[in-house]
Design a protein around this motif. Structure first.
Motif, mmCIF file in Angstrom:
data_model
loop_
_atom_site.group_PDB
_atom_site.id
_atom_site.type_symbol
_atom_site.label_atom_id
_atom_site.label_comp_id
_atom_site.label_asym_id
_atom_site.label_seq_id
_atom_site.Cartn_x
_atom_site.Cartn_y
_atom_site.Cartn_z
ATOM 1 N N PRO A 21 126.669 89.867 51.839
ATOM 2 C CA PRO A 21 125.988 88.713 51.256
ATOM 3 C C PRO A 21 126.395 88.532 49.792
ATOM 4 C CG PRO A 21 124.435 90.243 52.293
ATOM 5 C CD PRO A 21 125.738 90.954 52.172
ATOM 6 N N CYS A 46 128.206 82.637 53.368
ATOM 7 C CA CYS A 46 128.212 84.082 53.585
ATOM 8 C C CYS A 46 127.092 84.455 54.553
ATOM 9 C CB CYS A 46 128.015 84.825 52.260
ATOM 10 S SG CYS A 46 126.403 84.533 51.492
ATOM 11 N N PRO A 47 127.034 85.704 55.019
ATOM 12 C CA PRO A 47 125.890 86.138 55.826
ATOM 13 C C PRO A 47 124.625 86.206 54.988
ATOM 14 C CG PRO A 47 127.342 87.987 55.356
ATOM 15 C CD PRO A 47 128.045 86.754 54.892
ATOM 16 N N ARG A 48 123.513 86.062 55.639
ATOM 17 C CA ARG A 48 122.227 86.061 54.951
ATOM 18 C C ARG A 48 121.801 87.486 54.601
ATOM 19 N NH1 ARG A 48 117.427 82.994 57.982
ATOM 20 N NH2 ARG A 48 119.171 81.516 58.198
ATOM 21 N N THR A 52 116.227 86.632 52.232
ATOM 22 C CA THR A 52 116.736 85.385 51.686
ATOM 23 C C THR A 52 116.748 84.307 52.764
ATOM 24 O OG1 THR A 52 119.048 85.905 52.204
ATOM 25 C CG2 THR A 52 118.195 86.658 50.088
ATOM 26 N N GLU A 55 119.465 78.690 52.513
ATOM 27 C CA GLU A 55 120.079 77.989 51.384
ATOM 28 C C GLU A 55 119.324 78.334 50.108
ATOM 29 O OE1 GLU A 55 121.364 73.465 49.964
ATOM 30 O OE2 GLU A 55 120.686 73.848 52.025
ATOM 31 N N ILE A 63 124.410 78.747 47.571
ATOM 32 C CA ILE A 63 124.714 79.729 48.603
ATOM 33 C C ILE A 63 124.140 79.249 49.926
ATOM 34 C CG2 ILE A 63 124.452 82.129 49.350
ATOM 35 C CD1 ILE A 63 124.053 82.863 46.393
ATOM 36 N N ALA A 65 123.821 80.397 53.810
ATOM 37 C CA ALA A 65 123.910 81.683 54.503
ATOM 38 C C ALA A 65 123.499 81.545 55.965
ATOM 39 C CB ALA A 65 123.029 82.721 53.804
ATOM 40 N N TYR A 66 124.174 82.312 56.812
ATOM 41 C CA TYR A 66 123.858 82.349 58.232
ATOM 42 C C TYR A 66 123.316 83.718 58.601
ATOM 43 C CZ TYR A 66 128.491 84.555 58.373
ATOM 44 O OH TYR A 66 129.570 85.373 58.141
ATOM 45 N N SER A 85 130.878 84.867 63.430
ATOM 46 C CA SER A 85 130.894 84.572 61.999
ATOM 47 C C SER A 85 131.763 83.354 61.690
ATOM 48 C CB SER A 85 131.402 85.788 61.217
ATOM 49 O OG SER A 85 130.543 86.895 61.392
ATOM 50 N N THR A 89 130.286 80.103 59.963
ATOM 51 C CA THR A 89 130.870 79.699 58.685
ATOM 52 C C THR A 89 131.382 78.261 58.751
ATOM 53 O OG1 THR A 89 131.487 81.961 58.120
ATOM 54 C CG2 THR A 89 132.710 80.196 57.034
#
Length: 445
Positions: A21, A46-48, A52, A55, A63, A65-66, A85, A89
């Motif tokens: 992250p 990026c990954p979460r 968090t 967004e 940022i 994040a997924y 991923s 992304t």
């Protein structure tokens, strides 16, 4: 080609990261801050991290994040993880693109899978592609799966080659990686720039020690980083067994910070050897704990074993030990010597007893520790710090966007003023869920 931008807006940069992250990937965060200071609009996918949301805006960086997905440590598990991923992304990158075309797309590895997305944005918008070369994925696969399927290794070589060939510019983390970009990747020398991941000496520096971390003993030695099969943390546990159980030294405590595939096995081996009172394995820990440990420890440990990856990779942890004026005990690897020089004691690779003896000898020689620590800190301040590296990094983006060459000056990377806790990276599946603020990416500079 369909490029549009809001009137008066800044040049847009999209940064793609998969293995950590942001802002907890320290290299990427320093890069983002440098670009922001240079006037770029920066978005990260990026990954979460733990705690968090999907967004957020941190210190001016957007940022997206997924939710990370890591099905397991087997080779096929990484294939599934990377496919997931890539799709996650791509979805977020296209979402970010709705606010305007990106002038530059930067993809960081591992893995080497994002070149099709960069290529698509180039076709659609004329975006340029920077490959931020953190790792050697084929060698990383070999180090983790020495008997793994050869088809996977050949596939990684093909992905690496495609990434190099798609990239307009490559920023490599050291000279060894830059040489591979030129040879194996076929990049022109003028299209490869070495940008080391130097620490920020203003943020990473000794403070008041925390004597309680020694757990009643005279000395403390420390490790921080990933705990995978290629990282050598098992060697530290074996060395601690020699020092404590064989040689009878009861004046040294160990703290090994970080997570990874091997964390659980390391805890079990520590307990089997009866080292619970001497070796602390707290998992991933917050920045404040890291600072307290590094301000108290006498020696920093870089036990990375010799293999095709480690020999030419420079590790974040070595840089950070030096920033905290800690001498380093390391195996004699090519890029470790380049970075640490005379701030480290070098041991023949694979010799556990020699590694243990080097720890004891350094612990027992306070004058040598002080001098080596001074030299390491001085090297960071004068040569390796991010403020020296960021000039060349920003210049790559200025060239690609046609901005005037800025005067040679340094810009300090600044840590986030408020950073959320991060989840374990894909390499750390199954480890404790402490906040993950240490830089656990594999390579340094």
């Amino acid at each position: 080609m369909s490029r549009y931008r809001r009137p008066g807006s800044r040049s847009r940069v999209l940064v793609i990261v998969q293995n950590l992250p942001v802002p907890f990937d320290r290299r990427v965060w320093l890069e983002c801050q440098s670009l922001l200071r240079a006037g770029y609009d920066v978005t990260v996918v990026c990954p979460r991290g733990q705690g968090t949301g999907p967004e957020q805006v941190v210190d001016g960086v957007r940022i997206l994040a997924y939710q990370p997905y890591a099905p397991g440590g087997r080779a096929v598990g990484f294939f599934v993880e990377y496919a997931y991923s890539f799709l996650a992304t791509a979805r977020l990158a296209l979402k970010a693109r709705r606010q305007g075309a990106f002038d530059v797309v930067q993809a960081c590895n591992p893995p080497d899978i994002f070149w099709p997305l960069a290529w698509a944005l180039r076709v659609r918008d004329g975006s340029r592609f920077v490959f931020d070369h953190h790792d050697l994925c084929p060698e990383l696969f070999e180090s983790r799966f020495p008997n793994g399927p050869s088809v996977f290794h050949r596939g990684l070589l093909l992905l690496e080659r495609a990434t190099f060939r798609t990239a307009d510019r490559v920023t490599s983390t050291n000279e060894s990686y830059a040489a591979i970009a030129r040879s194996r990747g076929g990049k022109a020398p003028e299209h490869v720039t070495v940008v080391r991941t130097g620490p920020d000496p203003q943020r990473l520096k000794r403070q008041a020690p925390a004597p309680e971390l020694r757990r009643g003993r005279a000395h403390l030695v420390a490790y921080i980083g990933v705990m995978g099969p290629q990282d050598g943390v098992d060697i530290v546990v074996q060395a601690a067994d020699l020092i404590v159980n064989t040689w009878g030294r009861d004046d040294i405590s160990f703290v090994l910070m970080g997570g990874g595939d091997c964390w659980g096995d390391l805890v079990a081996e520590r307990d089997r050897l009866g080292l619970q009172d001497h070796v602390d394995l707290p998992g991933r820990v917050p920045d404040e704990f890291v600072t307290d440990v590094f301000s108290t420890a006498d020696v920093g440990l870089s036990p990375d074993p010799l293999n095709a990856l480690n020999d030419v990779s420079t590790m974040n942890k070595t840089m950070e030990y030096m920033a905290f004026a800690m001498p380093v005990v390391a195996f004699d690897l090519k890029e470790t010597r380049v970075s640490a020089q005379d701030a480290a004691v070098y041991v023949e690779p694979g010799d556990v007893e020699a590694y243990a003896r080097a720890i004891v000898e350094l612990v027992d020689d306070p004058a040598a520790r002080e001098e080596m620590g001074r030299r390491g800190r001085e090297r960071v301040e004068q040569q390796l710090a991010w403020e020296h590296q960021s000039v060349g990094y920003v210049a790559v983006f200025d060239e690609l966007t046609g901005r005037p060459r800025r005067a040679a000056r340094t810009t300090r990377g600044v840590a986030p003023t408020s950073t959320p806790a991060a989840a374990p990276s894909s390499a750390a599946a199954g480890t404790p869920a402490e906040p993950a603020t240490p830089p656990l990416a594999r390579t340094e500079a």
